[in-house]
Design a protein around this motif. Sequence first.
Motif, mmCIF file in Angstrom:
data_model
loop_
_atom_site.group_PDB
_atom_site.id
_atom_site.type_symbol
_atom_site.label_atom_id
_atom_site.label_comp_id
_atom_site.label_asym_id
_atom_site.label_seq_id
_atom_site.Cartn_x
_atom_site.Cartn_y
_atom_site.Cartn_z
ATOM 1 N N GLY A 1 75.134 80.849 30.484
ATOM 2 C CA GLY A 1 75.352 79.532 31.058
ATOM 3 C C GLY A 1 76.224 79.593 32.299
ATOM 4 N N ASP A 2 77.316 80.352 32.208
ATOM 5 C CA ASP A 2 78.232 80.456 33.336
ATOM 6 C C ASP A 2 79.110 81.687 33.138
ATOM 7 O OD1 ASP A 2 79.562 79.864 35.677
ATOM 8 O OD2 ASP A 2 80.971 78.485 34.727
ATOM 9 N N VAL A 3 79.400 82.355 34.228
ATOM 10 C CA VAL A 3 80.358 83.467 34.219
ATOM 11 C C VAL A 3 81.584 82.964 34.963
ATOM 12 C CG1 VAL A 3 80.762 85.881 34.811
ATOM 13 C CG2 VAL A 3 78.455 85.115 34.212
ATOM 14 N N ASP A 4 82.548 82.472 34.224
ATOM 15 C CA ASP A 4 83.679 81.745 34.797
ATOM 16 C C ASP A 4 84.770 82.712 35.227
ATOM 17 O OD1 ASP A 4 85.566 79.886 35.514
ATOM 18 O OD2 ASP A 4 85.220 78.607 33.765
ATOM 19 N N ASP A 5 85.190 82.605 36.493
ATOM 20 C CA ASP A 5 86.260 83.458 37.008
ATOM 21 C C ASP A 5 87.650 82.950 36.635
ATOM 22 O OD1 ASP A 5 84.529 85.260 38.229
ATOM 23 O OD2 ASP A 5 84.358 84.014 40.028
ATOM 24 N N ARG A 6 87.734 81.720 36.160
ATOM 25 C CA ARG A 6 89.032 81.142 35.847
ATOM 26 C C ARG A 6 89.402 81.432 34.395
ATOM 27 N NH1 ARG A 6 87.241 75.232 37.320
ATOM 28 N NH2 ARG A 6 85.479 76.107 36.177
ATOM 29 N N ASP A 7 90.546 82.062 34.197
ATOM 30 C CA ASP A 7 91.013 82.337 32.849
ATOM 31 C C ASP A 7 91.417 81.041 32.162
ATOM 32 O OD1 ASP A 7 90.598 85.003 33.163
ATOM 33 O OD2 ASP A 7 92.711 85.556 33.397
ATOM 34 N N ARG A 8 91.170 81.006 30.849
ATOM 35 C CA ARG A 8 91.619 79.882 30.050
ATOM 36 C C ARG A 8 92.818 80.326 29.215
ATOM 37 N NH1 ARG A 8 85.648 77.875 27.838
ATOM 38 N NH2 ARG A 8 84.657 77.733 29.884
ATOM 39 N N LYS A 9 93.456 79.378 28.576
ATOM 40 C CA LYS A 9 94.688 79.675 27.856
ATOM 41 C C LYS A 9 94.490 80.741 26.797
ATOM 42 C CE LYS A 9 98.493 77.450 25.391
ATOM 43 N NZ LYS A 9 99.057 76.175 24.876
ATOM 44 N N HIS A 10 93.428 80.614 26.009
ATOM 45 C CA HIS A 10 93.180 81.559 24.926
ATOM 46 C C HIS A 10 91.916 82.378 25.159
ATOM 47 C CE1 HIS A 10 96.429 79.862 22.600
ATOM 48 N NE2 HIS A 10 95.906 78.650 22.708
ATOM 49 N N CYS A 11 91.424 82.399 26.391
ATOM 50 C CA CYS A 11 90.176 83.115 26.665
ATOM 51 C C CYS A 11 90.219 83.647 28.095
ATOM 52 C CB CYS A 11 88.979 82.187 26.463
ATOM 53 S SG CYS A 11 87.372 82.977 26.672
ATOM 54 N N HIS A 12 90.432 84.950 28.224
ATOM 55 C CA HIS A 12 90.473 85.581 29.542
ATOM 56 C C HIS A 12 89.072 86.080 29.914
ATOM 57 C CE1 HIS A 12 94.789 85.295 29.458
ATOM 58 N NE2 HIS A 12 94.837 85.958 28.319
ATOM 59 N N ARG A 13 88.714 85.907 31.164
ATOM 60 C CA ARG A 13 87.411 86.329 31.691
ATOM 61 C C ARG A 13 86.263 85.769 30.840
ATOM 62 N NH1 ARG A 13 90.683 90.686 31.493
ATOM 63 N NH2 ARG A 13 89.577 91.594 29.748
ATOM 64 N N PRO A 14 86.164 84.438 30.718
ATOM 65 C CA PRO A 14 85.176 83.831 29.819
ATOM 66 C C PRO A 14 83.743 83.934 30.322
ATOM 67 C CG PRO A 14 86.314 82.132 31.052
ATOM 68 C CD PRO A 14 86.996 83.421 31.392
ATOM 69 N N ILE A 15 82.814 84.062 29.377
ATOM 70 C CA ILE A 15 81.379 83.990 29.633
ATOM 71 C C ILE A 15 80.829 82.886 28.743
ATOM 72 C CG2 ILE A 15 79.163 85.196 29.505
ATOM 73 C CD1 ILE A 15 80.705 87.838 29.836
ATOM 74 N N VAL A 16 80.302 81.840 29.360
ATOM 75 C CA VAL A 16 79.762 80.697 28.624
ATOM 76 C C VAL A 16 78.272 80.904 28.415
ATOM 77 C CG1 VAL A 16 79.469 78.194 28.619
ATOM 78 C CG2 VAL A 16 81.520 79.202 29.642
ATOM 79 N N LEU A 17 77.792 80.608 27.209
ATOM 80 C CA LEU A 17 76.387 80.797 26.856
ATOM 81 C C LEU A 17 75.734 79.459 26.560
ATOM 82 C CD1 LEU A 17 77.078 83.797 24.511
ATOM 83 C CD2 LEU A 17 76.091 83.938 26.784
ATOM 84 N N ARG A 18 74.460 79.363 26.860
ATOM 85 C CA ARG A 18 73.725 78.121 26.605
ATOM 86 C C ARG A 18 73.389 77.988 25.111
ATOM 87 N NH1 ARG A 18 69.346 77.919 31.647
ATOM 88 N NH2 ARG A 18 70.926 77.802 33.321
ATOM 89 N N ASP A 19 73.273 76.736 24.692
ATOM 90 C CA ASP A 19 72.865 76.404 23.323
ATOM 91 C C ASP A 19 73.824 76.960 22.277
ATOM 92 O OD1 ASP A 19 70.539 75.139 24.334
ATOM 93 O OD2 ASP A 19 69.535 77.080 24.441
ATOM 94 N N MET A 20 75.092 77.037 22.631
ATOM 95 C CA MET A 20 76.142 77.442 21.702
ATOM 96 C C MET A 20 77.078 76.257 21.479
ATOM 97 S SD MET A 20 76.235 80.788 20.662
ATOM 98 C CE MET A 20 74.488 80.684 20.251
ATOM 99 N N PRO A 21 77.764 76.192 20.342
ATOM 100 C CA PRO A 21 78.770 75.136 20.154
ATOM 101 C C PRO A 21 79.803 75.165 21.263
ATOM 102 C CG PRO A 21 78.340 76.278 18.085
ATOM 103 C CD PRO A 21 77.610 77.041 19.146
ATOM 104 N N VAL A 22 80.391 74.013 21.549
ATOM 105 C CA VAL A 22 81.262 73.863 22.715
ATOM 106 C C VAL A 22 82.445 74.820 22.681
ATOM 107 C CG1 VAL A 22 82.628 72.018 21.634
ATOM 108 C CG2 VAL A 22 82.475 72.154 24.131
ATOM 109 N N THR A 23 82.913 75.203 21.500
ATOM 110 C CA THR A 23 84.079 76.078 21.396
ATOM 111 C C THR A 23 83.703 77.558 21.327
ATOM 112 O OG1 THR A 23 84.041 75.776 18.985
ATOM 113 C CG2 THR A 23 85.490 74.332 20.267
ATOM 114 N N THR A 24 82.414 77.891 21.435
ATOM 115 C CA THR A 24 81.977 79.283 21.335
ATOM 116 C C THR A 24 81.815 79.872 22.728
ATOM 117 O OG1 THR A 24 80.816 78.847 19.258
ATOM 118 C CG2 THR A 24 80.203 80.842 20.457
ATOM 119 N N THR A 25 82.745 80.743 23.101
ATOM 120 C CA THR A 25 82.742 81.389 24.410
ATOM 121 C C THR A 25 83.045 82.863 24.223
ATOM 122 O OG1 THR A 25 83.554 79.338 25.438
ATOM 123 C CG2 THR A 25 83.745 81.359 26.727
#
Length: 202
Positions: free
Chosen positions: A141-165
């Motif tokens: 879904g997205d390869v996000d360059d911005r780190d999140r609080k509990h998720c560094h170097r996140p990769i977002v996938l399509r058709d996954m629950p909103v909290t699944t990264t």
Amino acid sequence: MNDEGLAATPPTPHEHTIGSAPRWIKYLVVLVFLLWAVGAFADIYFFKRYLPSHVWLETIEPFATILGAVTALICTLCVFLGFRDEERRTGKRTNDVFSIIILIVMVFVLYFPTANLFRRGLPAMIASAWGDQVEHPFVIGDVDDRDRKHCHRPIVLRDMPVTTTLCEMPSEFRAQLQPGMSVVFIGKGTWMGLFVEDFRIP
């Protein structure tokens, strides 16, 4: 004959409180709290590289949603009763706006960890203990360059629950992925999902 001795006895401070609730209610509260606690612990500390399979999510989603909602509502009800008990004990009325905000926040805070215990937590524990090398297809879904609080170097996938990264993957791994790309992730797991170690393009 004096009827004063027959007057109703005023309730003691411990009547109508959670402490005086039936034993099965106390057990239920403990159970739902444990479900939430295990789900929160698993989600935060263990499974940043674990992905549930689409087949597993389709199978478990109705159950996970219902149980997460029931857990959140039961725990929120206990907090609400706690507010009522405190008002009765002290005689001070809790601010209604504050109480409503707290209860709404409680629903969301309690729902997601409990639902994710069944979406990811339990399957990840099984995969960690008894998993084998498996493959599962996903769409980026997205390869996000911005780190999140509990998720560094996140990769977002399509058709996954909103909290699944997918979190904390190597930079060279992420550099090969593009939004919309179909990939097959490879790693230790079961039919319910896997810990991502590598990928191939189908």
